[in-house]
Design an enzyme around this catalytic site. Sequence first.
Site, PDB file in Angstrom:
ATOM      1  N   LYS A  57     -18.839  -6.161  51.949  1.00  0.00           N
ATOM      2  CA  LYS A  57     -18.271  -7.022  53.085  1.00  0.00           C
ATOM      3  C   LYS A  57     -19.133  -6.372  54.450  1.00  0.00           C
ATOM      4  O   LYS A  57     -19.531  -5.244  54.169  1.00  0.00           O
ATOM      5  CB  LYS A  57     -16.645  -6.136  53.550  1.00  0.00           C
ATOM      6  N   LYS A  64     -18.236 -10.125  54.186  1.00  0.00           N
ATOM      7  CA  LYS A  64     -18.430 -11.385  53.265  1.00  0.00           C
ATOM      8  C   LYS A  64     -19.725 -11.892  52.934  1.00  0.00           C
ATOM      9  O   LYS A  64     -20.437 -12.276  51.846  1.00  0.00           O
ATOM     10  CB  LYS A  64     -17.331 -12.424  53.297  1.00  0.00           C
ATOM     11  N   ASP A  74     -19.279 -11.729  46.774  1.00  0.00           N
ATOM     12  CA  ASP A  74     -17.951 -12.527  47.296  1.00  0.00           C
ATOM     13  C   ASP A  74     -17.929 -13.868  46.903  1.00  0.00           C
ATOM     14  O   ASP A  74     -19.053 -14.452  46.755  1.00  0.00           O
ATOM     15  CB  ASP A  74     -17.715 -12.127  48.933  1.00  0.00           C
ATOM     16  N   GLU A  75     -16.832 -14.644  46.979  1.00  0.00           N
ATOM     17  CA  GLU A  75     -16.769 -16.162  46.595  1.00  0.00           C
ATOM     18  C   GLU A  75     -17.715 -16.935  47.382  1.00  0.00           C
ATOM     19  O   GLU A  75     -18.141 -18.010  46.810  1.00  0.00           O
ATOM     20  CB  GLU A  75     -15.415 -16.438  46.644  1.00  0.00           C
ATOM     21  N   HIS A 107     -12.431 -15.142  39.120  1.00  0.00           N
ATOM     22  CA  HIS A 107     -11.991 -15.163  40.340  1.00  0.00           C
ATOM     23  C   HIS A 107     -11.386 -16.421  40.625  1.00  0.00           C
ATOM     24  O   HIS A 107     -11.407 -17.252  39.842  1.00  0.00           O
ATOM     25  CB  HIS A 107     -13.291 -14.975  41.394  1.00  0.00           C
ATOM     26  N   HIS A 115      -8.378 -11.971  38.070  1.00  0.00           N
ATOM     27  CA  HIS A 115      -7.805 -11.779  39.271  1.00  0.00           C
ATOM     28  C   HIS A 115      -6.203 -12.060  38.872  1.00  0.00           C
ATOM     29  O   HIS A 115      -6.026 -13.356  38.817  1.00  0.00           O
ATOM     30  CB  HIS A 115      -8.349 -12.342  40.637  1.00  0.00           C
ATOM     31  N   GLN A 150     -10.548  -3.637  42.463  1.00  0.00           N
ATOM     32  CA  GLN A 150     -11.575  -3.965  43.136  1.00  0.00           C
ATOM     33  C   GLN A 150     -11.262  -3.629  44.884  1.00  0.00           C
ATOM     34  O   GLN A 150     -10.153  -3.909  45.318  1.00  0.00           O
ATOM     35  CB  GLN A 150     -11.741  -5.522  43.159  1.00  0.00           C
ATOM     36  N   GLY A 189     -13.056  -3.713  48.279  1.00  0.00           N
ATOM     37  CA  GLY A 189     -14.019  -4.155  49.076  1.00  0.00           C
ATOM     38  C   GLY A 189     -13.907  -3.203  50.471  1.00  0.00           C
ATOM     39  O   GLY A 189     -14.588  -2.314  50.733  1.00  0.00           O
TER      40      GLY A 189
HETATM   41  C1  CAP Z   1     -11.100  -8.696  48.225  1.00  0.00           C
HETATM   42  C2  CAP Z   1     -11.511 -10.162  48.011  1.00  0.00           C
HETATM   43  C3  CAP Z   1     -11.048 -10.974  47.067  1.00  0.00           C
HETATM   44  C4  CAP Z   1      -9.729 -11.295  46.938  1.00  0.00           C
HETATM   45  C5  CAP Z   1      -9.237 -12.160  45.973  1.00  0.00           C
HETATM   46  C6  CAP Z   1     -11.696 -10.959  49.410  1.00  0.00           C
HETATM   47  O1  CAP Z   1     -11.712  -7.715  49.085  1.00  0.00           O
HETATM   48  O2  CAP Z   1     -13.063  -9.973  47.698  1.00  0.00           O
HETATM   49  O3  CAP Z   1     -11.768 -12.228  47.101  1.00  0.00           O
HETATM   50  O4  CAP Z   1      -8.854 -10.172  46.949  1.00  0.00           O
HETATM   51  O5  CAP Z   1      -8.373 -11.539  44.855  1.00  0.00           O
HETATM   52  O6  CAP Z   1     -12.629 -11.396  49.897  1.00  0.00           O
HETATM   53  O7  CAP Z   1     -10.730 -10.593  50.102  1.00  0.00           O
HETATM   54  P1  CAP Z   1     -10.936  -6.578  49.918  1.00  0.00           P
HETATM   55  P2  CAP Z   1      -7.204 -11.966  44.535  1.00  0.00           P
HETATM   56  O8  CAP Z   1     -11.156  -5.403  48.714  1.00  0.00           O
HETATM   57  O9  CAP Z   1     -11.650  -6.100  51.267  1.00  0.00           O
HETATM   58  O10 CAP Z   1      -9.554  -6.892  50.135  1.00  0.00           O
HETATM   59  O11 CAP Z   1      -7.025 -13.605  44.056  1.00  0.00           O
HETATM   60  O12 CAP Z   1      -6.572 -11.329  43.263  1.00  0.00           O
HETATM   61  O13 CAP Z   1      -6.063 -11.592  45.675  1.00  0.00           O
HETATM   62 MG    MG Z   2     -13.647 -12.172  47.874  1.00  0.00          MG
END
Ligand code: CAP
Ligand code: MG
Length: 463
Positions: free
Chosen positions: A168, A170, A199-200, A288, A332, A404, A406
């Site tokens: 992060k 992202k 990240d996605e 994911h 996930h 996980q 972040g």
């Molecule tokens: C988590 C994460 C994940 C989500 C999705 C984000 O970051 O990388 O994409 O948690 O997973 O971008 O938010 P953090 P899920 O650890 O900073 O929250 O679908 O299982 O919720």
């Molecule tokens: Mg993410």
Amino acid sequence: MAVQLNYVAAKDWKPSKEYLITLIKVELSETAIKEAKGKSLKKIFEDAAASVAAESSTGTWTKVYDGEGSGMSRAAKERAMAFDLDYTNHMFKVAYPPFLFELDNISGLFAGIIGNIAGMKMVSAMRVYDVKFPEKMIKAFPGPRFGVKGIRKLLKKPRGPLVATVPKPKIGRTAKEQADLAKMLFTSGLGTYDGIKDDENLTNLSFNKFDERAKCVLKALKAAEKQTGKKKFYLCNVSHSNLEVMRKRAKLIKDNGGIFMMLDVVCTGFAAADTMRRYNPGLAIHAHRAMHGFITRDNSPGVHGHGKLYGFSVSMIFLAKTFRLLGVDTLHGGSPLAKMEDYGEAKYIQQVLQEKNLKPHPKIPSLGQDWYHIKPVWMVASGGLHPGDFELILKELGEDIIIQCGGGLLGHPDGVEAGVIAIEQARELAMKKIPLKKWVEQHPHSELAAAVKLWGYGPRIVY
Ligand code: CAP
Ligand code: MG
């Protein structure tokens, strides 16, 4: 809807094991009630259940030609049947004979069983809670290549949860900066940190190219493995709408010594998950689920089966089963502490992913599943998680889990190294079953105490 054949089974009818089953709840629409002119609610509900079975198998909205050459006799013999009708909650099951589907084709299957039914004007809301695949369909899929045990073997990690971090912000770091972060994560503290994840929204961006990132993060990872003597992983995001590009990216990971690819399985689709499982150079698949909330989320009281439903949705249980069948190695599945409202499903999703003979949940509407040769999948707990959550997550979801963090690592008030150490401490305490709160009180100057001071122990809801 004028259903030509009878699509509702007799009261105590049960399908044989050959059938595929779905579990659905509906709300009858005002239009359906108005147009039914005096029909009882019971009858209107029966008509709705019949319409779902008809539309998703061999029927349509009106009577059609049924003479010679119409196929009607086969349609009648092999039709789906609505059964186990619950007149109070408007819930029912539909049983489909295997003849209706191509056994190894999830896209074709879903086009049938859930393809058109959400468009029916007889209903104003619907939730598909579960699907139970018959043995023949399970046998048509390879399932995960590695699964829980295979990944443990690759990482030489016979027990305990795995921990990983998504960088992060992202989007922001260059490929080189991400590799520097990987090095930091992997070599800080006792050098036990396991993984880094893309990240996605990080695919192949102008300032952070896929090829460069994969190469330099894997190089940093290999160097850290040498330095610490511990195996590490990189969940490298190959997601793309062009399958050929994904296959090329997977090959690049393999050529550079990687063991994992990350696939956004909802955005890339069922065909992508199936193809990448069957045709990739031997990598494990981290799944994911970005975008799943638009499919699975339902905030209405009826989400648990009792009370009113407000919208149209398909549960995460349904999706988790599908992706286990298609062969992802990790998925996930939320957590009891995740950022989105939890329907109490996370624990059951872990069982969906990992049990061999899954029983229906006593409270959550569900069907169970026998998995035959299909291996267990790692549950990934993610979303607003931090070290203060470890004790509860491990207690609830067990050891075969990737946690996980972040923000929950990179937001540590004393920096990234301290974040790694706080997670090392939390993981060790949870593994030794030492109460986290008590330990923090006894070690007020520890990295874990600083993390807990900032984030506490409970869920961090992200608004
Ligand atoms: C988590 C994460 C994940 C989500 C999705 C984000 O970051 O990388 O994409 O948690 O997973 O971008 O938010 P953090 P899920 O650890 O900073 O929250 O679908 O299982 O919720
Ligand atoms: Mg993410």
